[in-house]
Design a protein around this motif. Structure first.
Motif: not given
Length: 285
Positions: A14-36
């Motif tokens: 499931a993690l391999d499939a998740l990492k294959s989603i092209p936009v995911l790294p950008k989503v995570i970076k944007s999310f963490m940059d919010l100061g969560v």
């Protein structure tokens, strides 16, 4: 002992499939940059009890030995007033584990230790970045909830992986506290306090997972209904968790882990190479 020793195959897939989603790294970076993480750290400090050697040490002292055995940095440890039994890990660079008052009241000392070990499992299995995002989406309100609805496919993929990741963490719990305590820990989560569930037939409970699988495979409509039912859940059903853990603790891989780390087969505490009898429980090794 390596991280891979604990990873459930369905977690890895499931993690391999998740990492294959092209936009995911950008989503995570944007999310963490919010100061969560910074926001949550502040809220934890302000609203919960931070456990320490001098603050409720009988609870705090469950954590350090687990971190030592797993060779991980000790996360912050909090107690939250909530009658609902629960525990969760949060953060990536600023990790924290929270247990609720309801959990402490329901679990035995060893079962509570198993829950803490399970949460530490997210750290040792390198789940925390994705796990934090999954936790935020699963508990989303307001603006975050609206953003999650706009990225529904990503949300559902993350929830699917989150459910599988819990199977790996149950293995960590069994490694730390032993299979029987890990099983009883799951029994409490399924049916309530020891006064009700102490005589629970764990094998029969695990067999409910097979009945559930059979129901899902009995027709397209049943499969669709059950798929819909779990879409937003970040944990698998307890019977499924118990079945998977029963299977794993009966393998040579699990027994090899115990031997490798010199764990007492009776009380599952760390022991020294030269001991003939466990100095924790007194039983012969």
């Amino acid at each position: 002992m390596q991280t891979i020793d604990f990873i459930h195959p369905e977690d890895a897939a499931a993690l391999d499939a998740l990492k294959s989603i092209p936009v995911l790294p950008k989503v995570i970076k944007s999310f963490m940059d919010l100061g969560v993480e910074q926001l949550t750290t502040g809220l934890n400090m302000a609203s919960k009890v931070k456990l320490s050697p001098s603050q409720l040490p009988e609870l705090y002292n469950t954590l350090p030995p687990i971190c030592e055995l797993l060779d991980i940095k000790e996360p912050d440890f909090y107690l939250e007033m909530d009658p609902i039994p629960n525990a969760y890990a949060f953060g990536d660079t600023q990790t924290a584990i929270t247990i609720t008052s309801g959990l402490v009241e329901m679990m035995s000392e060893e079962e509570l230790r198993g829950v803490v070990a399970h949460e530490c499992g997210h750290i040792v299995c390198h789940h925390m970045l994705y796990h934090t995002l999954a936790y935020m989406l699963a508990n989303a309100t307001g603006m975050v909830e609206k953003l999650a609805s706009l990225a529904a496919p990503l949300h559902y993929a993350l929830m699917y992986w989150s459910r599988k990741s819990e199977l790996s963490c149950d293995r960590v719990a069994a490694f730390i506290v032993g299979p029987q305590t890990a099983f009883s820990m799951l029994a409490r989560l399924a049916g309530g306090p020891k006064s009700i569930t102490s005589k629970l037939n764990l094998v029969e409970l695990a067999e409910q997972a097979d009945l559930y699988d059979a129901l899902c495979k009995s027709g397209l409509w049943n499969k669709a209904l059950q798929t819909y039912a779990v879409l937003n859940q970040d944990h698998p059903y307890t019977s499924v968790r118990l079945r998977e853990l029963l299977k794993w603790t009966d393998t040579q891989q699990y027994q090899g882990l115990l031997t490798c780390r010199r764990i007492c087969p009776h009380c599952h505490q760390a022991i020294d190479e030269g001991w003939r009898f466990c100095q924790h429980c007194g039983k012969k090794i």
